[in-house]
Design an enzyme around this catalytic site. Structure first.
Site, mmCIF file in Angstrom:
data_model
loop_
_atom_site.group_PDB
_atom_site.id
_atom_site.type_symbol
_atom_site.label_atom_id
_atom_site.label_comp_id
_atom_site.label_asym_id
_atom_site.label_seq_id
_atom_site.Cartn_x
_atom_site.Cartn_y
_atom_site.Cartn_z
ATOM 1 N N GLY A 1 -0.616 0.596 -5.138
ATOM 2 C CA GLY A 1 -1.910 -0.024 -4.928
ATOM 3 C C GLY A 1 -2.950 0.578 -5.847
ATOM 4 N N ASP B 1 13.872 -9.787 -16.206
ATOM 5 C CA ASP B 1 12.694 -9.410 -15.408
ATOM 6 C C ASP B 1 13.100 -9.301 -13.947
ATOM 7 O OD1 ASP B 1 10.113 -8.681 -14.887
ATOM 8 O OD2 ASP B 1 9.193 -10.523 -15.629
ATOM 9 N N ASP B 2 12.235 -8.638 -13.150
ATOM 10 C CA ASP B 2 12.603 -8.440 -11.744
ATOM 11 C C ASP B 2 12.488 -9.704 -10.925
ATOM 12 O OD1 ASP B 2 9.647 -8.399 -10.797
ATOM 13 O OD2 ASP B 2 9.718 -6.816 -12.305
ATOM 14 N N TYR C 1 11.288 -4.329 -6.895
ATOM 15 C CA TYR C 1 10.076 -4.200 -7.698
ATOM 16 C C TYR C 1 9.124 -3.082 -7.288
ATOM 17 C CZ TYR C 1 5.430 -5.457 -9.504
ATOM 18 O OH TYR C 1 4.199 -5.426 -10.094
ATOM 19 N N CYS D 1 0.853 -1.183 0.000
ATOM 20 C CA CYS D 1 0.000 0.000 0.000
ATOM 21 C C CYS D 1 0.889 1.234 0.000
ATOM 22 C CB CYS D 1 -0.855 0.065 1.257
ATOM 23 S SG CYS D 1 -2.022 -1.288 1.413
ATOM 24 N N ASN E 1 0.601 0.900 5.865
ATOM 25 C CA ASN E 1 1.178 0.014 4.857
ATOM 26 C C ASN E 1 1.856 -1.102 5.622
ATOM 27 O OD1 ASN E 1 2.463 -1.096 2.591
ATOM 28 N ND2 ASN E 1 4.199 0.298 2.765
ATOM 29 N N GLY E 2 1.521 -2.335 5.302
ATOM 30 C CA GLY E 2 2.136 -3.460 6.000
ATOM 31 C C GLY E 2 1.113 -4.542 6.241
#
Ligand code: SF4
Length: 472
Positions: A28, A355-356, A249, A2, A100-101
């Site tokens: 998000g 790619d990541d 990412y 988030c 966030n978390g």
């Protein structure tokens, strides 16, 4: 995953919060919300992107010089509109909060709040649990004081387990931010004249022209009083283990987290990966990134190998990020809509795709098929992070153990499943070296190593898997 913004301004903050949320929309896309305070709380939230949830008319409603905003991807909550953040409670004072978390003792905490503290939770969103714990502990302090707030926070920290980066308005008292003892998810702090901001990523400060004052430290709480006094205190500290996936990412390349530039970390990760490609004796004709996250790593890798870097896949910008679409069906249908291969750059060539990460492998397989369809002679795949094998319990949508293609498979088996001619993964040591650069730091690498920085209740793992199966 988030993102949030909290601003204590000196005029209406709606436009700044709106603009800041647009800058962190990548964190998000499921729901968006803003709450402001102007003698009363004014709130608007709902499912969708910031630009879809808010319009011009909300500026006249969301008045006030203090406010918080949030963009959300569902983790513990089910993703309904009732789970959108921010949340608020009336008692004591009136507190609004976003985070966030992920609280990994959420289920036992919810039970405890409802049965012992007589606080009823209306959603399945874990921020509501954090909010009610803080409200309960603050109420016990009696009349408000800054010392009382920090004492309440000490008891709140004792009851929370997991990752939590939090921003909150305490009505008529001030703006608060705090970060869990391991500092797993980021929070930055900034100033513009007499105005203050907390945000999940520094890019929001850049866009709004706030001066960057630094990161909130692990276990630290910062309170901005009505008089704009800044009070910072360490509540509790453990080893700082920020989420290494932020640099891989999640975060925007133009953000700086805990003193490490995301863009520079990705360049270093590309150089680390180049060493492994060399060791394996793989010699491609062209290196291409999977846009957008992988560009920096692919560019550095190509430079290191002295091989041309090309844009071989063109992305439709108006399709959401596949990784954070909630179901497999939505993910697989979006890959073809999202990426179109550049035939003339790829036909007849040995192509190295960077790619990541590889999560479930569906996206990687479809990308390889797309590139083969152009007439590429060979397709090599390289991930600049190691195999993902363990669930993230700290707020990322890759929680179910069964979802990872690498969970119980060798690299050779994965290579066959995704249809690559060669497959190279970053090592865990290379990942850590690449991200930290010259800094001395530890990280959470649990999704790669299974070593979690916090305690992990077994019942949490079971509940996440059951919850996820119900949703799919
Ligand atoms: S488990 Fe992985 S994604 Fe989750 S916080 Fe740790 S490093 Fe980040």
């Amino acid at each position: 995953m988030c993102g949030f913004i909290g601003i204590y301004g000196n005029k209406d903050v709606f436009y700044d919060i709106y603009t800041g949320l647009l800058a962190i929309q990548h964190r998000g896309q499921d729901s968006s919300g803003i709450i402001t305070y102007s003698g009363r709380f004014n709130m608007k939230k709902g499912n969708g992107l910031v630009r879809d949830v808010f319009g011009e008319k909300h500026a006249s409603y969301l008045r006030g010089e203090i406010g918080i905003g949030h963009v959300r991807y569902p983790t513990v909550g089910g993703g309904g509109a009732e789970d959108a953040q921010p949340f608020y409670v009336n008692m004591p004072y009136g507190i609004a909060m976003a985070h966030n978390g992920n609280i990994i003792n959420y289920f036992s905490l919810k039970r405890e709040l409802e049965e012992k503290n007589r606080r009823h939770l209306n959603s399945r969103c874990d921020v509501e649990a954090i909010l009610n714990v803080l409200a309960y502990e603050l109420e016990k302090e009696g009349d408000f004081s800054v010392d009382g707030l920090f004492s309440a926070l000490e008891r709140t920290y004792e009851r929370l387990l997991g990752s939590y980066s939090v921003v909150a308005i305490i009505r008529d008292k001030g703006l608060l931010a705090f970060r869990d003892p391991h500092g797993i998810k980021p929070i930055v702090f900034g100033k513009r004249g007499e105005e203050f901001i907390f945000a999940s990523e520094s890019v929001a400060l850049d866009v709004l022209e706030f001066e960057f004052l630094g990161d909130i430290k692990p276990g630290e709480a910062v309170f901005i009083t009505r008089e704009r006094e800044v009070v910072r205190r360490k509540i509790r500290e453990e080893t700082h283990t920020p989420c290494i996936f932020e640099w891989v990412y999640f975060a925007r390349p133009d953000s700086v987290i805990d003193g490490i530039s995301v863009y520079e970390a990705r360049l270093r990760l590309g150089r680390e990966l180049a060493k492994l490609i060399k060791e394996r004796g793989i010699i491609p004709d062209v290196v291409i990134p999977v846009p957008d996250t992988s560009r920096a790593a692919a560019l550095a890798l190509a430079e290191e190998l002295n091989i041309p870097y090309r844009e071989g896949l063109i992305k439709n910008r108006y399709i959401g990020r596949t990784f954070i679409m909630p179901t497999d069906r939505e993910r697989s249908s979006s890959v073809r809509m999202k990426l179109n291969p550049m035939r003339f750059e790829l036909a007849g060539k040995k192509v190295l795709v960077v790619d990541d990460s590889i999560v479930r492998g569906h996206t990687s397989r479809q990308i390889i098929e797309l590139i083969r369809s152009t007439g590429a002679s060979e397709v090599y795949f390289a991930s600049y992070s190691p195999p993902l094998r363990y669930p993230c319990l700290y707020g990322i949508d890759m929680q179910t153990r069964g979802e990872f293609i690498a969970r119980n498979r060798t690299v050779e088996e994965i290579k066959h499943i995704i249809g690559a001619d060669e497959l190279v993964y970053q090592t865990v040591d290379g990942l850590i070296r690449g991200v930290k650069g010259e800094k001395e730091m530890s990280f959470c690498t649990a999704c790669f190593t299974g070593e979690y920085p916090t305690d992990v209740p077994e019942d949490m793992l079971r509940m996440i898997e059951e919850d996820r199966k119900r949703k799919e």
